[in-house]
Write an enzyme that holds these catalytic residues in place. Structure first.
Site, PDB file in Angstrom:
ATOM      1  N   ASN A 111       0.853  -1.193   0.000  1.00 50.98           N
ATOM      2  CA  ASN A 111       0.000   0.000   0.000  1.00 50.98           C
ATOM      3  C   ASN A 111       0.885   1.238   0.000  1.00 50.98           C
ATOM      4  O   ASN A 111       2.111   1.137   0.000  1.00 50.98           O
ATOM      5  CB  ASN A 111      -0.970  -0.015   1.190  1.00 50.98           C
ATOM      6  CG  ASN A 111      -0.228  -0.069   2.506  1.00 50.98           C
ATOM      7  OD1 ASN A 111       0.563   0.813   2.822  1.00 50.98           O
ATOM      8  ND2 ASN A 111      -0.460  -1.118   3.276  1.00 50.98           N
ATOM      9  N   ASP A 135      -4.174  -5.953   4.747  1.00 55.42           N
ATOM     10  CA  ASP A 135      -5.248  -6.744   5.350  1.00 55.42           C
ATOM     11  C   ASP A 135      -5.213  -8.204   4.886  1.00 55.42           C
ATOM     12  O   ASP A 135      -5.656  -9.090   5.592  1.00 55.42           O
ATOM     13  CB  ASP A 135      -6.605  -6.125   4.994  1.00 55.42           C
ATOM     14  CG  ASP A 135      -6.815  -4.809   5.751  1.00 55.42           C
ATOM     15  OD1 ASP A 135      -6.359  -4.731   6.907  1.00 55.42           O
ATOM     16  OD2 ASP A 135      -7.394  -3.867   5.176  1.00 55.42           O
ATOM     17  N   LYS A 160       8.869 -17.527  -9.907  1.00 53.86           N
ATOM     18  CA  LYS A 160       8.196 -16.413 -10.547  1.00 53.86           C
ATOM     19  C   LYS A 160       7.057 -16.935 -11.439  1.00 53.86           C
ATOM     20  O   LYS A 160       7.268 -17.862 -12.223  1.00 53.86           O
ATOM     21  CB  LYS A 160       9.210 -15.629 -11.390  1.00 53.86           C
ATOM     22  CG  LYS A 160       8.624 -14.385 -11.976  1.00 53.86           C
ATOM     23  CD  LYS A 160       9.627 -13.669 -12.852  1.00 53.86           C
ATOM     24  CE  LYS A 160       8.906 -12.572 -13.609  1.00 53.86           C
ATOM     25  NZ  LYS A 160       9.650 -12.151 -14.780  1.00 53.86           N
ATOM     26  N   ILE A 187      -2.646  -7.094  14.181  1.00 54.19           N
ATOM     27  CA  ILE A 187      -1.678  -6.914  15.275  1.00 54.19           C
ATOM     28  C   ILE A 187      -2.300  -6.100  16.411  1.00 54.19           C
ATOM     29  O   ILE A 187      -2.200  -6.461  17.588  1.00 54.19           O
ATOM     30  CB  ILE A 187      -0.404  -6.233  14.741  1.00 54.19           C
ATOM     31  CG1 ILE A 187       0.205  -7.117  13.646  1.00 54.19           C
ATOM     32  CG2 ILE A 187       0.604  -5.974  15.848  1.00 54.19           C
ATOM     33  CD1 ILE A 187       1.179  -6.433  12.750  1.00 54.19           C
ATOM     34  N   PHE A 217      -4.341   3.426  14.978  1.00 50.17           N
ATOM     35  CA  PHE A 217      -4.597   4.473  13.988  1.00 50.17           C
ATOM     36  C   PHE A 217      -5.779   4.013  13.144  1.00 50.17           C
ATOM     37  O   PHE A 217      -5.987   2.808  12.983  1.00 50.17           O
ATOM     38  CB  PHE A 217      -3.369   4.708  13.100  1.00 50.17           C
ATOM     39  CG  PHE A 217      -2.475   5.787  13.628  1.00 50.17           C
ATOM     40  CD1 PHE A 217      -1.708   5.586  14.763  1.00 50.17           C
ATOM     41  CD2 PHE A 217      -2.422   7.031  12.999  1.00 50.17           C
ATOM     42  CE1 PHE A 217      -0.898   6.592  15.267  1.00 50.17           C
ATOM     43  CE2 PHE A 217      -1.616   8.045  13.483  1.00 50.17           C
ATOM     44  CZ  PHE A 217      -0.852   7.829  14.631  1.00 50.17           C
ATOM     45  N   LYS A 270     -14.094   1.416  15.076  1.00 48.74           N
ATOM     46  CA  LYS A 270     -12.865   0.625  15.015  1.00 48.74           C
ATOM     47  C   LYS A 270     -12.246   0.482  16.404  1.00 48.74           C
ATOM     48  O   LYS A 270     -11.758  -0.580  16.778  1.00 48.74           O
ATOM     49  CB  LYS A 270     -11.877   1.308  14.065  1.00 48.74           C
ATOM     50  CG  LYS A 270     -10.932   0.374  13.372  1.00 48.74           C
ATOM     51  CD  LYS A 270     -10.159   1.085  12.279  1.00 48.74           C
ATOM     52  CE  LYS A 270     -10.782   0.874  10.919  1.00 48.74           C
ATOM     53  NZ  LYS A 270     -10.026   1.546   9.852  1.00 48.74           N
ATOM     54  N   LYS A 313     -11.699  -3.136  17.986  1.00 48.19           N
ATOM     55  CA  LYS A 313     -10.344  -3.665  18.218  1.00 48.19           C
ATOM     56  C   LYS A 313      -9.954  -3.610  19.689  1.00 48.19           C
ATOM     57  O   LYS A 313      -8.904  -4.088  20.071  1.00 48.19           O
ATOM     58  CB  LYS A 313      -9.336  -2.879  17.380  1.00 48.19           C
ATOM     59  CG  LYS A 313      -9.648  -2.934  15.884  1.00 48.19           C
ATOM     60  CD  LYS A 313      -8.400  -2.850  15.045  1.00 48.19           C
ATOM     61  CE  LYS A 313      -8.746  -2.858  13.572  1.00 48.19           C
ATOM     62  NZ  LYS A 313      -7.615  -3.116  12.716  1.00 48.19           N
TER      63      LYS A 313
HETATM   64  N1  CTP Z   1      -3.874  -2.998  12.080  1.00 47.51           N
HETATM   65  C1  CTP Z   1      -3.076  -4.037  12.519  1.00 47.51           C
HETATM   66  N2  CTP Z   1      -3.053  -5.216  11.843  1.00 47.51           N
HETATM   67  C2  CTP Z   1      -3.809  -5.375  10.749  1.00 47.51           C
HETATM   68  C3  CTP Z   1      -4.625  -4.332  10.261  1.00 47.51           C
HETATM   69  C4  CTP Z   1      -4.639  -3.145  10.952  1.00 47.51           C
HETATM   70  O1  CTP Z   1      -2.381  -3.858  13.515  1.00 47.51           O
HETATM   71  N3  CTP Z   1      -3.744  -6.538  10.114  1.00 47.51           N
HETATM   72  C5  CTP Z   1      -3.941  -1.766  12.846  1.00 47.51           C
HETATM   73  C6  CTP Z   1      -3.309  -0.586  12.159  1.00 47.51           C
HETATM   74  O2  CTP Z   1      -1.947  -0.487  12.483  1.00 47.51           O
HETATM   75  C7  CTP Z   1      -4.130   0.563  12.746  1.00 47.51           C
HETATM   76  C8  CTP Z   1      -5.498  -0.060  12.963  1.00 47.51           C
HETATM   77  O3  CTP Z   1      -5.290  -1.454  13.035  1.00 47.51           O
HETATM   78  O4  CTP Z   1      -3.654   0.925  14.011  1.00 47.51           O
HETATM   79  C9  CTP Z   1      -6.514   0.262  11.932  1.00 47.51           C
HETATM   80  O5  CTP Z   1      -6.015   0.034  10.657  1.00 47.51           O
HETATM   81  P1  CTP Z   1      -6.899   0.385   9.383  1.00 47.51           P
HETATM   82  O6  CTP Z   1      -6.141   0.014   8.169  1.00 47.51           O
HETATM   83  O7  CTP Z   1      -7.448   1.764   9.508  1.00 47.51           O
HETATM   84  O8  CTP Z   1      -8.136  -0.543   9.608  1.00 47.51           O
HETATM   85  P2  CTP Z   1      -8.410  -2.022   9.215  1.00 47.51           P
HETATM   86  O9  CTP Z   1      -8.365  -2.863  10.432  1.00 47.51           O
HETATM   87  O10 CTP Z   1      -7.536  -2.445   8.114  1.00 47.51           O
HETATM   88  O11 CTP Z   1      -9.925  -1.923   8.780  1.00 47.51           O
HETATM   89  P3  CTP Z   1     -10.557  -1.362   7.406  1.00 47.51           P
HETATM   90  O12 CTP Z   1      -9.524  -1.668   6.337  1.00 47.51           O
HETATM   91  O13 CTP Z   1     -11.773  -2.147   7.261  1.00 47.51           O
HETATM   92  O14 CTP Z   1     -10.779   0.087   7.591  1.00 47.51           O
END
Ligand code: CTP
Length: 428
Positions: free
Chosen positions: A224, A292, A302, A321, A339, A353, A357
């Site tokens: 990303n 995600d 490859k 995490i 975040f 969220k 979480k």
């Molecule tokens: N996070 C994490 N591990 C993941 C996904 C997210 O620790 N596999 C943490 C990110 O570091 C951040 C928070 O979860 O602190 C939210 O991340 P965000 O990308 O905004 O949300 P998602 O959980 O991915 O949810 P969505 O994509 O549905 O908004």
């Protein structure tokens, strides 16, 4: 009111050897104007930059220079010199003086005085940016802060050596204001935040930052747009505030922040493992943009077009995490901060969220393409706690980091803990 704080106070000014020594002359004048009496110690190196005559003309006193000066010792011993003052100010505080004070070296009048004094010491550091950022100086800064030494500056800016960054001595007016704060706080018993010794000293703080890369085959991956800038700025700020800081970083093009232990990882799985390995910590800040999903079955070779490359990738969800550590029974950090990267209904989605979480705070930001936040240098965030939403203005990522550090420090400050305990005891 502030000026009255200095009326009749005796300030012992130690002038170290640096180009900023000339500013010490202005400081003497400002102190005298505010009603303070100034005595000065000029180090040997300091005398390369300002003359003893200019210092003594301003202080209207002899300039103290030599540890073994019989005349001075007969009139006033070096121990008495340090005790006779209400405050000892070191300006400029060179890397050398800071190092000597950290380790208790006492091989000249300035360092002996710093070791012998029973009064507060305020240092205004001044040195080349690399020297300031050197791990040794940062370690010394932490130790001195722990020992109760107060600091003002250094400022960031163009330096005499042609480099740019932190290391310039604070301006005399700012040092004067800090000295006033020192005296004013003596009566109130509350140290202003500007002078507080590193408030996160003794805390261990873990930060995740950057993206993760999820391999498809040996040459391709899912990623990303995260630059890692916000997470890196947070790690730097926590370290500056005195915390033992560990940064678990996905692949980014950023140098290690000063004083921070950096563990570099690639995938979400690796980030989770590295995070768990660092526990227990006092605070965990999950700023990483963790992918995600990962590819179900990564190819060892490859993928070739000719062999009929997949038209679809099969994905499975990565471990979360933030959620994992928030739900821990035994090693859950005292404060878990997540975040939320959102593109619509930012606060509402972030609040959901936070609840989902189970983290304590969530820092929400709008990462829609038009905001320029992803990869940019500024951020506009909302800090969401259980019962509050704090809207911060648009700030540089460094300022967001610093403000977050101050909020964490306030959370752990004894006064706020006492307040929390009182609230809890009322609830019980
Ligand atoms: N996070 C994490 N591990 C993941 C996904 C997210 O620790 N596999 C943490 C990110 O570091 C951040 C928070 O979860 O602190 C939210 O991340 P965000 O990308 O905004 O949300 P998602 O959980 O991915 O949810 P969505 O994509 O549905 O908004």
């Amino acid at each position: 009111m502030a000026f009255q704080a200095l009326l009749g106070k005796r300030v012992l000014l130690v002038i170290g050897g640096g180009i900023a020594a000339y500013k010490a002359l202005e400081l003497i004048r400002l102190l005298q104007k505010a009603g303070a009496k100034v005595r000065a110690i000029l180090t040997q190196a300091g005398a390369q930059f300002v003359t003893p005559l200019s210092v003594s003309s301003l202080t209207q006193d002899q300039v103290y220079r030599d540890l073994f000066d019989l005349t001075s010792e007969a009139e006033m011993g070096h121990i008495q010199l340090s005790r006779d003052a209400d405050l000892v100010v070191v300006a400029p505080a060179t890397a050398d003086l800071m190092a000597k004070a950290t380790h208790g070296l006492a091989n000249d009048l300035a360092s002996t005085t710093l070791l012998a004094t029973d009064k507060r010491v305020l240092m205004a550091p001044a040195m080349n940016v690399r020297m300031w950022e050197h791990a040794t100086t940062q370690r010394n800064l932490k130790q001195l802060s722990k020992d109760g030494v107060l600091f003002v500056g250094p400022d960031a800016g163009d330096m005499a050596c042609g480099e740019y960054g932190p290391g310039r001595m604070a301006e005399p007016a700012a040092i004067l204001a800090a000295i006033e704060d020192c005296f004013a706080s003596e009566s109130s018993g509350v140290l202003p935040a500007s002078l507080a010794p590193q408030p996160l000293a003794g805390r261990k703080i873990l930060i995740t930052a950057g993206p993760t890369h999820e391999p498809i085959d040996p040459v391709r991956y899912i990623a990303n747009r995260s630059s890692g800038k916000q997470g890196y700025a947070i790690a730097a700020a926590m370290s500056e505030l005195g915390a033992e800081t560990v940064l678990i970083s996905g692949p980014v093009q950023l140098p290690n922040p000063v004083g921070v232990k950096v563990v570099r990882v690639e995938t979400a799985e690796e980030m989770l493992k590295a995070t768990q390995k660092q526990l227990p910590v006092d605070v965990a800040i999950c700023a990483a943009a963790v992918a995600d999903w990962k590819v179900d079955r990564q190819s060892d070779q490859k993928l070739k077009k000719s062999k009929g490359a997949p038209t679809q990738l099969s994905l499975t969800e990565n471990p979360d995490i933030l959620k994992t550590i928030s739900h821990m029974k035994k090693k859950r950090p005292k404060l878990v901060i997540g975040f939320a990267a959102e593109t619509e209904d930012v606060v509402k989605h972030a609040q959901e969220k936070r609840a989902r979480k189970k983290c304590d705070w969530i820092v929400a930001n709008d990462v829609s393409p038009g905001t320029g936040i992803m990869g940019g240098d500024h951020n506009t965030v909302h800090v969401i706690t259980e019962d509050n939403v704090d809207d911060w203005p648009s700030l540089s990522k460094e300022k967001v980091a610093k403000k977050l550090g101050e909020k964490i420090a306030a959370h752990f400050a004894p006064s706020s803990k006492a307040k929390k305990d009182r609230v809890e005891s009322v609830r019980v």
